[in-house]
Design a protein around this motif. Structure first.
Motif, PDB file in Angstrom:
ATOM      1  N   HIS A  50     109.241  69.020  35.297  1.00 57.54           N
ATOM      2  CA  HIS A  50     108.032  68.833  34.517  1.00 57.54           C
ATOM      3  C   HIS A  50     107.388  70.213  34.324  1.00 57.54           C
ATOM      4  CE1 HIS A  50     103.829  67.776  33.757  1.00 57.54           C
ATOM      5  NE2 HIS A  50     104.324  66.654  33.261  1.00 57.54           N
ATOM      6  N   PRO A  51     106.736  70.445  33.183  1.00 58.68           N
ATOM      7  CA  PRO A  51     106.124  71.757  32.945  1.00 58.68           C
ATOM      8  C   PRO A  51     105.244  72.245  34.095  1.00 58.68           C
ATOM      9  CG  PRO A  51     106.041  70.467  30.943  1.00 58.68           C
ATOM     10  CD  PRO A  51     106.562  69.549  32.034  1.00 58.68           C
ATOM     11  N   SER A  52     104.571  71.334  34.778  1.00 58.30           N
ATOM     12  CA  SER A  52     103.715  71.761  35.895  1.00 58.30           C
ATOM     13  C   SER A  52     104.520  72.235  37.096  1.00 58.30           C
ATOM     14  CB  SER A  52     102.787  70.624  36.315  1.00 58.30           C
ATOM     15  OG  SER A  52     103.545  69.547  36.855  1.00 58.30           O
ATOM     16  N   CYS A  53     105.821  71.967  37.110  1.00 61.92           N
ATOM     17  CA  CYS A  53     106.690  72.368  38.218  1.00 61.92           C
ATOM     18  C   CYS A  53     107.654  73.470  37.818  1.00 61.92           C
ATOM     19  CB  CYS A  53     107.496  71.168  38.721  1.00 61.92           C
ATOM     20  SG  CYS A  53     106.502  69.818  39.338  1.00 61.92           S
ATOM     21  N   ARG A  54     107.531  74.016  36.642  1.00 64.53           N
ATOM     22  CA  ARG A  54     108.487  75.012  36.153  1.00 64.53           C
ATOM     23  C   ARG A  54     108.541  76.256  37.030  1.00 64.53           C
ATOM     24  NH1 ARG A  54     109.203  73.466  30.428  1.00 64.53           N
ATOM     25  NH2 ARG A  54     110.331  71.553  30.853  1.00 64.53           N
ATOM     26  N   GLU A  55     107.485  76.476  37.804  1.00 66.58           N
ATOM     27  CA  GLU A  55     107.492  77.653  38.670  1.00 66.58           C
ATOM     28  C   GLU A  55     108.598  77.571  39.718  1.00 66.58           C
ATOM     29  OE1 GLU A  55     104.283  77.260  42.028  1.00 66.58           O
ATOM     30  OE2 GLU A  55     103.487  76.460  40.160  1.00 66.58           O
ATOM     31  N   THR A 101     116.726  74.514  48.845  1.00 62.88           N
ATOM     32  CA  THR A 101     117.494  73.981  49.960  1.00 62.88           C
ATOM     33  C   THR A 101     116.616  73.929  51.210  1.00 62.88           C
ATOM     34  OG1 THR A 101     119.486  74.975  49.031  1.00 62.88           O
ATOM     35  CG2 THR A 101     119.603  74.250  51.329  1.00 62.88           C
ATOM     36  N   GLY A 102     116.575  72.764  51.837  1.00 64.57           N
ATOM     37  CA  GLY A 102     115.770  72.582  53.033  1.00 64.57           C
ATOM     38  C   GLY A 102     114.354  72.108  52.780  1.00 64.57           C
ATOM     39  N   TRP A 103     113.907  72.113  51.524  1.00 69.24           N
ATOM     40  CA  TRP A 103     112.561  71.620  51.227  1.00 69.24           C
ATOM     41  C   TRP A 103     112.508  70.118  51.508  1.00 69.24           C
ATOM     42  CZ3 TRP A 103     108.781  73.693  47.217  1.00 69.24           C
ATOM     43  CH2 TRP A 103     108.785  75.093  47.201  1.00 69.24           C
ATOM     44  N   GLN A 104     111.350  69.641  51.915  1.00 74.48           N
ATOM     45  CA  GLN A 104     111.134  68.218  52.179  1.00 74.48           C
ATOM     46  C   GLN A 104     110.843  67.500  50.872  1.00 74.48           C
ATOM     47  OE1 GLN A 104     111.601  66.952  55.394  1.00 74.48           O
ATOM     48  NE2 GLN A 104     112.358  69.061  55.509  1.00 74.48           N
ATOM     49  N   VAL A 105     111.248  66.231  50.802  1.00 72.23           N
ATOM     50  CA  VAL A 105     110.972  65.391  49.641  1.00 72.23           C
ATOM     51  C   VAL A 105     110.168  64.193  50.125  1.00 72.23           C
ATOM     52  CG1 VAL A 105     111.964  64.030  47.763  1.00 72.23           C
ATOM     53  CG2 VAL A 105     113.084  66.155  48.502  1.00 72.23           C
ATOM     54  N   LEU A 107     120.729  61.276  44.358  1.00 77.79           N
ATOM     55  CA  LEU A 107     120.624  62.176  43.220  1.00 77.79           C
ATOM     56  C   LEU A 107     119.275  61.901  42.575  1.00 77.79           C
ATOM     57  CD1 LEU A 107     121.799  64.234  41.209  1.00 77.79           C
ATOM     58  CD2 LEU A 107     122.763  62.285  39.956  1.00 77.79           C
ATOM     59  N   VAL A 108     118.432  62.916  42.508  1.00 84.67           N
ATOM     60  CA  VAL A 108     117.090  62.773  41.945  1.00 84.67           C
ATOM     61  C   VAL A 108     116.967  63.717  40.758  1.00 84.67           C
ATOM     62  CG1 VAL A 108     114.614  62.964  42.382  1.00 84.67           C
ATOM     63  CG2 VAL A 108     116.152  62.206  44.220  1.00 84.67           C
ATOM     64  N   PRO A 109     116.778  63.186  39.554  1.00 81.77           N
ATOM     65  CA  PRO A 109     116.555  64.061  38.396  1.00 81.77           C
ATOM     66  C   PRO A 109     115.301  64.911  38.617  1.00 81.77           C
ATOM     67  CG  PRO A 109     116.911  61.794  37.697  1.00 81.77           C
ATOM     68  CD  PRO A 109     116.729  61.766  39.180  1.00 81.77           C
ATOM     69  N   ALA A 110     115.347  66.164  38.232  1.00 83.33           N
ATOM     70  CA  ALA A 110     114.226  67.080  38.454  1.00 83.33           C
ATOM     71  C   ALA A 110     112.933  66.576  37.823  1.00 83.33           C
ATOM     72  CB  ALA A 110     114.561  68.457  37.917  1.00 83.33           C
ATOM     73  N   GLY A 111     113.034  65.837  36.721  1.00 81.81           N
ATOM     74  CA  GLY A 111     111.842  65.321  36.056  1.00 81.81           C
ATOM     75  C   GLY A 111     111.068  64.316  36.880  1.00 81.81           C
ATOM     76  N   ALA A 112     111.666  63.795  37.957  1.00 80.17           N
ATOM     77  CA  ALA A 112     110.988  62.839  38.829  1.00 80.17           C
ATOM     78  C   ALA A 112     110.042  63.527  39.810  1.00 80.17           C
ATOM     79  CB  ALA A 112     112.010  61.998  39.591  1.00 80.17           C
ATOM     80  N   VAL A 113     110.145  64.855  39.921  1.00 79.81           N
ATOM     81  CA  VAL A 113     109.237  65.600  40.795  1.00 79.81           C
ATOM     82  C   VAL A 113     107.892  65.694  40.088  1.00 79.81           C
ATOM     83  CG1 VAL A 113     108.768  67.823  41.906  1.00 79.81           C
ATOM     84  CG2 VAL A 113     111.115  66.914  41.840  1.00 79.81           C
ATOM     85  N   THR A 114     106.846  65.199  40.740  1.00 81.65           N
ATOM     86  CA  THR A 114     105.527  65.164  40.110  1.00 81.65           C
ATOM     87  C   THR A 114     104.580  66.235  40.626  1.00 81.65           C
ATOM     88  OG1 THR A 114     104.763  63.538  41.712  1.00 81.65           O
ATOM     89  CG2 THR A 114     105.645  62.707  39.626  1.00 81.65           C
ATOM     90  N   ARG A 115     104.878  66.733  41.820  1.00 89.18           N
ATOM     91  CA  ARG A 115     103.968  67.717  42.415  1.00 89.18           C
ATOM     92  C   ARG A 115     104.744  68.541  43.432  1.00 89.18           C
ATOM     93  NH1 ARG A 115     100.376  67.521  46.803  1.00 89.18           N
ATOM     94  NH2 ARG A 115     100.850  65.346  47.251  1.00 89.18           N
ATOM     95  N   ILE A 116     104.331  69.783  43.608  1.00 88.25           N
ATOM     96  CA  ILE A 116     104.958  70.650  44.607  1.00 88.25           C
ATOM     97  C   ILE A 116     103.894  71.211  45.539  1.00 88.25           C
ATOM     98  CG2 ILE A 116     106.883  71.287  43.142  1.00 88.25           C
ATOM     99  CD1 ILE A 116     105.470  73.968  42.651  1.00 88.25           C
ATOM    100  N   ASP A 117     104.300  71.472  46.752  1.00 90.08           N
ATOM    101  CA  ASP A 117     103.438  72.137  47.727  1.00 90.08           C
ATOM    102  C   ASP A 117     104.258  73.300  48.272  1.00 90.08           C
ATOM    103  OD1 ASP A 117     102.083  73.037  49.988  1.00 90.08           O
ATOM    104  OD2 ASP A 117     101.378  71.032  50.524  1.00 90.08           O
ATOM    105  N   ARG A 118     104.046  74.467  47.696  1.00 89.21           N
ATOM    106  CA  ARG A 118     104.829  75.653  48.083  1.00 89.21           C
ATOM    107  C   ARG A 118     104.599  76.016  49.547  1.00 89.21           C
ATOM    108  NH1 ARG A 118     107.443  78.645  45.275  1.00 89.21           N
ATOM    109  NH2 ARG A 118     107.392  79.708  43.344  1.00 89.21           N
ATOM    110  N   ASP A 119     103.366  75.913  50.018  1.00 89.75           N
ATOM    111  CA  ASP A 119     103.064  76.295  51.400  1.00 89.75           C
ATOM    112  C   ASP A 119     103.828  75.438  52.405  1.00 89.75           C
ATOM    113  OD1 ASP A 119     101.301  78.239  50.476  1.00 89.75           O
ATOM    114  OD2 ASP A 119      99.576  76.893  50.570  1.00 89.75           O
ATOM    115  N   ARG A 120     103.945  74.163  52.112  1.00 93.19           N
ATOM    116  CA  ARG A 120     104.642  73.251  53.025  1.00 93.19           C
ATOM    117  C   ARG A 120     106.099  73.015  52.628  1.00 93.19           C
ATOM    118  NH1 ARG A 120      99.825  68.973  54.240  1.00 93.19           N
ATOM    119  NH2 ARG A 120      98.578  70.483  55.382  1.00 93.19           N
ATOM    120  N   ARG A 121     106.532  73.698  51.555  1.00 95.06           N
ATOM    121  CA  ARG A 121     107.906  73.556  51.053  1.00 95.06           C
ATOM    122  C   ARG A 121     108.255  72.075  50.879  1.00 95.06           C
ATOM    123  NH1 ARG A 121     112.073  77.387  52.070  1.00 95.06           N
ATOM    124  NH2 ARG A 121     113.170  75.708  53.099  1.00 95.06           N
TER     125      ARG A 121
END
Length: 116
Positions: free
Chosen positions: A9-14, A21-25, A60-74
Motif C-alpha cells: 500500500h502507498p503508506s507502506c512503500r517505505e 526477514t524476522g519481522w513480526q506479523v 503466503l500474504v500479498p504485500a497489499g494486505a499489510v495495512t500498517r508498519i511499526d519500524r521500531d518494533r519491526r
C-alpha cells in the motif's frame, strides 16, 4: 485508487529495499508469525510468514494486505483476524511465484477480509 494485492500500500512503500526477514506479523487480534521470506518487487511483492506452532505452517500474504508498519518494533500489521488468517489458502512453495491461478486465489481471499 484500485487496490493492488501484489504491491505494498502507498503508506507502506517505505518498506522497499528493507530486509523484512524476522519481522513480526500481527493480525487485528494477535500475533500471526514471523516473516521468513519476502519480495518487494513491483507487481510481485509478498510475505512468506512462518506461523510456527500456531497453525503449523507457512502463509503466503500479498504485500497489499499489510495495512500498517511499526519500524521500531519491526512489526507488520494486517487487517484480518487470526481466524481469517488461519483459514487462508495453504502456502504452496512450488506454486507461489509462477502459478497465476493460485496467486489469484490467495489475493481474492485476502481482499474478502476488508479494505487494505
Amino acid at each position: 485508487m484500485t487496490r493492488d494485492p501484489w504491491n505494498f500500500h502507498p503508506s507502506c512503500r517505505e518498506l522497499a529495499a528493507v530486509d523484512l526477514t524476522g519481522w513480526q506479523v500481527m493480525a487485528a487480534d494477535g500475533h500471526v508469525g514471523e516473516v521468513e521470506e519476502h519480495s518487494d518487487a513491483t507487481g510481485d511483492a509478498f510475505l512468506v510468514v512462518d506461523a510456527g506452532g500456531w497453525i503449523f505452517g507457512k502463509l503466503l500474504v500479498p504485500a497489499g494486505a499489510v495495512t500498517r508498519i511499526d519500524r521500531d518494533r519491526r512489526t507488520l500489521h494486517l487487517s484480518l483476524s487470526r481466524g481469517r488468517v488461519e483459514d487462508a489458502p495453504p502456502f504452496l512453495p512450488d506454486r507461489h511465484r509462477a502459478d497465476q491461478e493460485y496467486r489469484e486465489e490467495v489475493a481474492n481471499y485476502y481482499w474478502q477480509a476488508g479494505p487494505c
